[in-house]
Design a protein around this motif. Structure first.
Motif, PDB file in Angstrom:
ATOM      1  N   LYS A  12      32.175  28.278  41.777  1.00 42.53           N
ATOM      2  CA  LYS A  12      32.810  27.727  40.568  1.00 42.53           C
ATOM      3  C   LYS A  12      34.267  28.160  40.436  1.00 42.53           C
ATOM      4  CE  LYS A  12      28.750  26.702  37.878  1.00 42.53           C
ATOM      5  NZ  LYS A  12      27.736  26.971  38.912  1.00 42.53           N
ATOM      6  N   ILE A  13      34.544  29.375  40.892  1.00 35.84           N
ATOM      7  CA  ILE A  13      35.921  29.885  40.741  1.00 35.84           C
ATOM      8  C   ILE A  13      36.855  29.160  41.715  1.00 35.84           C
ATOM      9  CG2 ILE A  13      37.380  31.927  40.941  1.00 35.84           C
ATOM     10  CD1 ILE A  13      34.885  33.597  40.108  1.00 35.84           C
ATOM     11  N   LEU A  14      36.394  29.009  42.955  1.00 38.98           N
ATOM     12  CA  LEU A  14      37.245  28.371  43.965  1.00 38.98           C
ATOM     13  C   LEU A  14      37.385  26.866  43.701  1.00 38.98           C
ATOM     14  CD1 LEU A  14      36.123  30.331  47.146  1.00 38.98           C
ATOM     15  CD2 LEU A  14      37.879  30.895  45.457  1.00 38.98           C
ATOM     16  N   GLY A  32      42.255  30.775  35.757  1.00 41.24           N
ATOM     17  CA  GLY A  32      41.042  30.746  36.588  1.00 41.24           C
ATOM     18  C   GLY A  32      40.924  31.926  37.528  1.00 41.24           C
ATOM     19  N   VAL A  33      41.206  31.685  38.810  1.00 39.12           N
ATOM     20  CA  VAL A  33      40.909  32.690  39.836  1.00 39.12           C
ATOM     21  C   VAL A  33      41.592  34.038  39.541  1.00 39.12           C
ATOM     22  CG1 VAL A  33      42.826  32.014  41.373  1.00 39.12           C
ATOM     23  CG2 VAL A  33      40.745  33.031  42.341  1.00 39.12           C
ATOM     24  N   GLY A  34      40.893  35.102  39.913  1.00 36.92           N
ATOM     25  CA  GLY A  34      41.373  36.463  39.631  1.00 36.92           C
ATOM     26  C   GLY A  34      42.472  36.914  40.569  1.00 36.92           C
ATOM     27  N   VAL A  35      43.630  36.324  40.411  1.00 38.75           N
ATOM     28  CA  VAL A  35      44.808  36.724  41.188  1.00 38.75           C
ATOM     29  C   VAL A  35      45.870  37.095  40.165  1.00 38.75           C
ATOM     30  CG1 VAL A  35      46.634  35.823  42.700  1.00 38.75           C
ATOM     31  CG2 VAL A  35      44.249  35.244  43.156  1.00 38.75           C
ATOM     32  N   THR A 126      27.670  38.535  35.879  1.00 40.06           N
ATOM     33  CA  THR A 126      28.437  39.272  36.881  1.00 40.06           C
ATOM     34  C   THR A 126      29.300  38.285  37.663  1.00 40.06           C
ATOM     35  OG1 THR A 126      28.288  40.970  38.608  1.00 40.06           O
ATOM     36  CG2 THR A 126      26.703  39.173  38.761  1.00 40.06           C
ATOM     37  N   TRP A 127      30.075  38.791  38.604  1.00 40.72           N
ATOM     38  CA  TRP A 127      30.879  37.932  39.484  1.00 40.72           C
ATOM     39  C   TRP A 127      29.915  36.997  40.222  1.00 40.72           C
ATOM     40  CZ3 TRP A 127      32.233  39.080  45.077  1.00 40.72           C
ATOM     41  CH2 TRP A 127      33.239  38.235  45.543  1.00 40.72           C
ATOM     42  N   PRO A 128      30.116  35.675  40.146  1.00 38.74           N
ATOM     43  CA  PRO A 128      29.104  34.747  40.671  1.00 38.74           C
ATOM     44  C   PRO A 128      28.768  34.939  42.156  1.00 38.74           C
ATOM     45  CG  PRO A 128      30.911  33.554  39.573  1.00 38.74           C
ATOM     46  CD  PRO A 128      31.247  34.993  39.496  1.00 38.74           C
ATOM     47  N   HIS A 179      35.267  45.026  34.127  1.00 39.86           N
ATOM     48  CA  HIS A 179      34.100  44.186  34.422  1.00 39.86           C
ATOM     49  C   HIS A 179      34.495  42.709  34.570  1.00 39.86           C
ATOM     50  CE1 HIS A 179      30.321  41.961  33.587  1.00 39.86           C
ATOM     51  NE2 HIS A 179      29.788  42.954  34.297  1.00 39.86           N
ATOM     52  N   ASN A 180      34.014  42.134  35.640  1.00 40.08           N
ATOM     53  CA  ASN A 180      34.285  40.726  35.968  1.00 40.08           C
ATOM     54  C   ASN A 180      32.974  39.960  35.811  1.00 40.08           C
ATOM     55  OD1 ASN A 180      34.972  38.282  37.128  1.00 40.08           O
ATOM     56  ND2 ASN A 180      35.394  39.094  39.175  1.00 40.08           N
ATOM     57  N   PRO A 181      32.795  39.072  34.867  1.00 34.80           N
ATOM     58  CA  PRO A 181      33.820  38.325  34.152  1.00 34.80           C
ATOM     59  C   PRO A 181      34.108  38.748  32.716  1.00 34.80           C
ATOM     60  CG  PRO A 181      31.739  37.209  33.876  1.00 34.80           C
ATOM     61  CD  PRO A 181      31.465  38.471  34.664  1.00 34.80           C
ATOM     62  N   ALA A 210      36.903  46.765  42.201  1.00 33.94           N
ATOM     63  CA  ALA A 210      37.874  45.818  42.763  1.00 33.94           C
ATOM     64  C   ALA A 210      39.183  45.799  41.983  1.00 33.94           C
ATOM     65  CB  ALA A 210      37.265  44.414  42.786  1.00 33.94           C
ATOM     66  N   TYR A 211      39.244  46.527  40.860  1.00 34.47           N
ATOM     67  CA  TYR A 211      40.417  46.417  39.992  1.00 34.47           C
ATOM     68  C   TYR A 211      40.920  47.786  39.542  1.00 34.47           C
ATOM     69  CZ  TYR A 211      39.164  41.487  39.852  1.00 34.47           C
ATOM     70  OH  TYR A 211      38.885  40.185  40.205  1.00 34.47           O
ATOM     71  N   GLN A 212      40.752  48.808  40.393  1.00 33.72           N
ATOM     72  CA  GLN A 212      41.177  50.156  39.990  1.00 33.72           C
ATOM     73  C   GLN A 212      42.685  50.144  39.694  1.00 33.72           C
ATOM     74  OE1 GLN A 212      40.459  53.232  42.927  1.00 33.72           O
ATOM     75  NE2 GLN A 212      41.086  54.881  41.535  1.00 33.72           N
ATOM     76  N   SER A 242      42.649  44.079  47.420  1.00 35.09           N
ATOM     77  CA  SER A 242      43.283  42.787  47.176  1.00 35.09           C
ATOM     78  C   SER A 242      44.160  42.809  45.933  1.00 35.09           C
ATOM     79  CB  SER A 242      42.225  41.698  46.998  1.00 35.09           C
ATOM     80  OG  SER A 242      41.468  41.556  48.169  1.00 35.09           O
ATOM     81  N   LYS A 243      43.617  43.370  44.856  1.00 36.04           N
ATOM     82  CA  LYS A 243      44.312  43.249  43.574  1.00 36.04           C
ATOM     83  C   LYS A 243      45.311  44.376  43.362  1.00 36.04           C
ATOM     84  CE  LYS A 243      40.622  40.683  43.332  1.00 36.04           C
ATOM     85  NZ  LYS A 243      40.192  39.368  42.967  1.00 36.04           N
ATOM     86  N   ASN A 244      44.861  45.646  43.515  1.00 35.58           N
ATOM     87  CA  ASN A 244      45.788  46.729  43.158  1.00 35.58           C
ATOM     88  C   ASN A 244      46.901  46.927  44.181  1.00 35.58           C
ATOM     89  OD1 ASN A 244      43.990  47.887  44.935  1.00 35.58           O
ATOM     90  ND2 ASN A 244      43.316  49.518  43.562  1.00 35.58           N
ATOM     91  N   MET A 344      41.608  42.372  34.270  1.00 39.12           N
ATOM     92  CA  MET A 344      42.226  41.075  34.389  1.00 39.12           C
ATOM     93  C   MET A 344      41.527  40.010  33.541  1.00 39.12           C
ATOM     94  SD  MET A 344      42.973  39.491  38.075  1.00 39.12           S
ATOM     95  CE  MET A 344      44.614  39.663  38.642  1.00 39.12           C
ATOM     96  N   PHE A 345      40.269  40.257  33.204  1.00 38.39           N
ATOM     97  CA  PHE A 345      39.475  39.194  32.583  1.00 38.39           C
ATOM     98  C   PHE A 345      39.010  39.528  31.171  1.00 38.39           C
ATOM     99  CE2 PHE A 345      38.372  39.204  37.195  1.00 38.39           C
ATOM    100  CZ  PHE A 345      39.130  38.093  37.529  1.00 38.39           C
ATOM    101  N   SER A 346      38.800  38.456  30.405  1.00 37.15           N
ATOM    102  CA  SER A 346      38.044  38.536  29.158  1.00 37.15           C
ATOM    103  C   SER A 346      37.172  37.306  29.096  1.00 37.15           C
ATOM    104  CB  SER A 346      38.971  38.505  27.931  1.00 37.15           C
ATOM    105  OG  SER A 346      39.323  39.809  27.552  1.00 37.15           O
ATOM    106  N   SER A 370      33.859  30.611  30.246  1.00 37.38           N
ATOM    107  CA  SER A 370      34.992  30.980  29.390  1.00 37.38           C
ATOM    108  C   SER A 370      35.631  32.302  29.783  1.00 37.38           C
ATOM    109  CB  SER A 370      34.651  30.929  27.890  1.00 37.38           C
ATOM    110  OG  SER A 370      33.872  31.990  27.453  1.00 37.38           O
ATOM    111  N   ARG A 371      35.545  32.649  31.075  1.00 37.98           N
ATOM    112  CA  ARG A 371      36.307  33.802  31.593  1.00 37.98           C
ATOM    113  C   ARG A 371      37.763  33.387  31.721  1.00 37.98           C
ATOM    114  NH1 ARG A 371      36.441  36.149  37.722  1.00 37.98           N
ATOM    115  NH2 ARG A 371      37.974  34.478  37.898  1.00 37.98           N
ATOM    116  N   MET A 372      38.634  34.202  31.144  1.00 34.97           N
ATOM    117  CA  MET A 372      40.073  33.925  31.251  1.00 34.97           C
ATOM    118  C   MET A 372      40.733  35.017  32.086  1.00 34.97           C
ATOM    119  SD  MET A 372      41.084  33.078  27.320  1.00 34.97           S
ATOM    120  CE  MET A 372      40.804  34.747  26.750  1.00 34.97           C
TER     121      MET A 372
HETATM  122  C1  LMR Z   1      37.694  36.284  41.040  1.00 29.43           C
HETATM  123  O1  LMR Z   1      36.691  36.753  40.488  1.00 29.43           O
HETATM  124  O2  LMR Z   1      38.296  35.311  40.579  1.00 29.43           O
HETATM  125  C2  LMR Z   1      38.244  36.934  42.271  1.00 29.43           C
HETATM  126  O3  LMR Z   1      37.477  38.038  42.615  1.00 29.43           O
HETATM  127  C3  LMR Z   1      38.457  35.980  43.376  1.00 29.43           C
HETATM  128  C4  LMR Z   1      37.173  35.537  44.022  1.00 29.43           C
HETATM  129  O4  LMR Z   1      37.079  35.700  45.223  1.00 29.43           O
HETATM  130  O5  LMR Z   1      36.300  35.014  43.322  1.00 29.43           O
END
Ligand code: LMR
Length: 394
Positions: A12-14, A32-35, A126-128, A179-181, A210-212, A242-244, A344-346, A370-372
């Motif tokens: 769904k994210i991609l 959308g995507v966690g960048v 959780t992260w899908p 916590h993602n998402p 993933a977000y330290q 990837s993120k930090n 990064m998310f709420s 509704s993750r932003m």
């Molecule tokens: C996200 O949650 O948006 C990131 O971790 C990127 C991904 O690979 O899903």
């Protein structure tokens, strides 16, 4: 053979990332995507990483294979960054992996190999990609309640009640921070209580960090994983750079198997090497070298930390601004949770229909639950988002 293939569910994210790219509207907003994105919508190469790339170009004299688990300098530097002095080097087996996702995948493979009976417990939500990989590997899976849809905070009672139902040897996947998402996180007292529960019930933590550095700071964000490392007999940790470090496409990740009994470490290490060999042989190296150069050079490290801190404070500022904009428009504090969340998310708490209307009518892209991505905002887009949230009546 190929005629037997069936379409797999889209990520769904991609999928959303693609839809955003194809939307011709100029005023569209990507949450959308966690960048990470700066105020100009760019995802820049971090300064210290850029300098490390120049250094590496000069230093590197071969592209021959590294070890099967990658460069040990990377293991050491990352172990110290994540675990601090919670455990000794002799307690940690480590392997570089293709990104944090690779670490999750390898960790799950290890669980399946060591105990096929173990159920992996995932936070709901959780992260899908977590449930997707667990399911793909055919590992038994269960969920524990995590998020209170009303308060948008951690559903602590639900979480504890559900984990009480886990059986000894089960694995509990926990988000180390940010916590993602949802953006809702455990506090220190809750981490301590989780540690006690895991120990009492003989459950094994698998921490995805993933977000330290994106939440409350590099050390504060590692409180939970360090507390678990110093209290649990065994644990797994999947980390992403990837993120930090902003090295998304380099695929730099690390899987650690931590054991209080250091006699277990050599077999853990050999198993991680075996699993890498089965899946991809040698892990990607370039990104991990950059990270190691940054972490081991005092000047580069200080610069990286200062840039990371600016990123973190920038996202906190955006959270505050959005919460205030909504407070001003609604006359209520019901969106105050946006300032309390970290990372990064709420999760906003909008219905799928409201999310769709925000996308179609206002060009605002957020994940269907509704993750932003807060980093997708800037001071100019905050009023637009706040107006849209009010317009669709969240
Ligand atoms: C996200 O949650 O948006 C990131 O971790 C990127 C991904 O690979 O899903």
């Amino acid at each position: 053979m190929f005629e037997n293939l069936t379409a797999q569910p889209a990520d769904k994210i991609l999928q959303l990332m693609q839809m955003f790219r194809e939307d011709p509207r100029d005023n569209k907003i990507d949450l959308g995507v966690g960048v990470y994105k700066n105020a100009d919508g760019q995802t820049p190469v971090m300064r210290a990483v850029k300098t490390a790339e120049r250094k590496l170009w000069e230093l590197e004299d071969t592209k021959s294979y590294t070890g099967l688990t990658g460069d040990t300098g990377f293991h050491d530097a990352m172990r110290a960054l994540i675990l601090g002095d919670a455990v000794g080097a002799e307690n940690v087996a480590a392997a570089a992996t293709p990104g944090g996702t690779g670490a999750i995948r390898q960790g799950l493979e290890l669980i399946k190999m060591a105990n096929p009976e173990a159920t992996v417990w995932l936070s709901a939500p959780t992260w899908p990609n977590h449930p997707s990989i667990v399911k793909y590997l055919g590992i038994p899976m269960a969920e524990y309640r995590y998020f209170d849809a009303e308060t948008r905070a951690v559903d602590w009672d639900g979480m504890v009640a559900d984990l009480e139902a886990a059986k000894a040897g089960d694995v509990v996947l926990l988000h180390g921070c940010c916590h993602n998402p949802t953006g809702a996180n455990l506090n220190e007292a809750q981490w301590q209580a989780v540690a006690e529960l895991l120990l009492r019930k003989g459950l094994i933590p698998f921490v995805d960090i993933a977000y330290q550095g994106f939440g409350d700071g590099l050390d504060a964000d590692a409180y939970g994983v360090r507390h678990l490392a110093s209290t649990q007999p065994e644990m797994l940790v999947a980390a992403s750079c990837s993120k930090n470090f902003g090295v998304y496409r380099e695929r730099a990740g690390l899987l650690m198997a931590v054991a209080q009994d250091s006699k277990k470490t050599p077999l853990d290490q050999a198993t991680l090497a075996f699993l890498n060999r089965q899946n991809f042989s040698f892990p990607p190296d370039h990104g991990t070298r950059l990270v190691t150069l940054v972490l081991n050079d005092a000047e580069l490290r200080a610069d990286w930390q200062s840039e990371l801190e600016d990123v973190r404070l920038g996202m906190l500022g955006l959270r505050q601004s959005l919460a205030s904009a909504l407070q001003a428009r609604t006359g209520s504090d019901r969106f105050g949770f946006l300032a309390d969340h970290r990372g990064m998310f709420s999760r906003l708490g909008a219905t799928p229909e409201q999310v769709l209307r925000m996308r179609e009518d206002h060009g605002i892209y957020m994940v269907g639950d509704s993750r932003m991505n807060i980093a997708g905002l800037n001071e100019a887009s905050i009023p637009i988002l706040a107006d849209a949230i009010v317009a669709v009546d969240v």
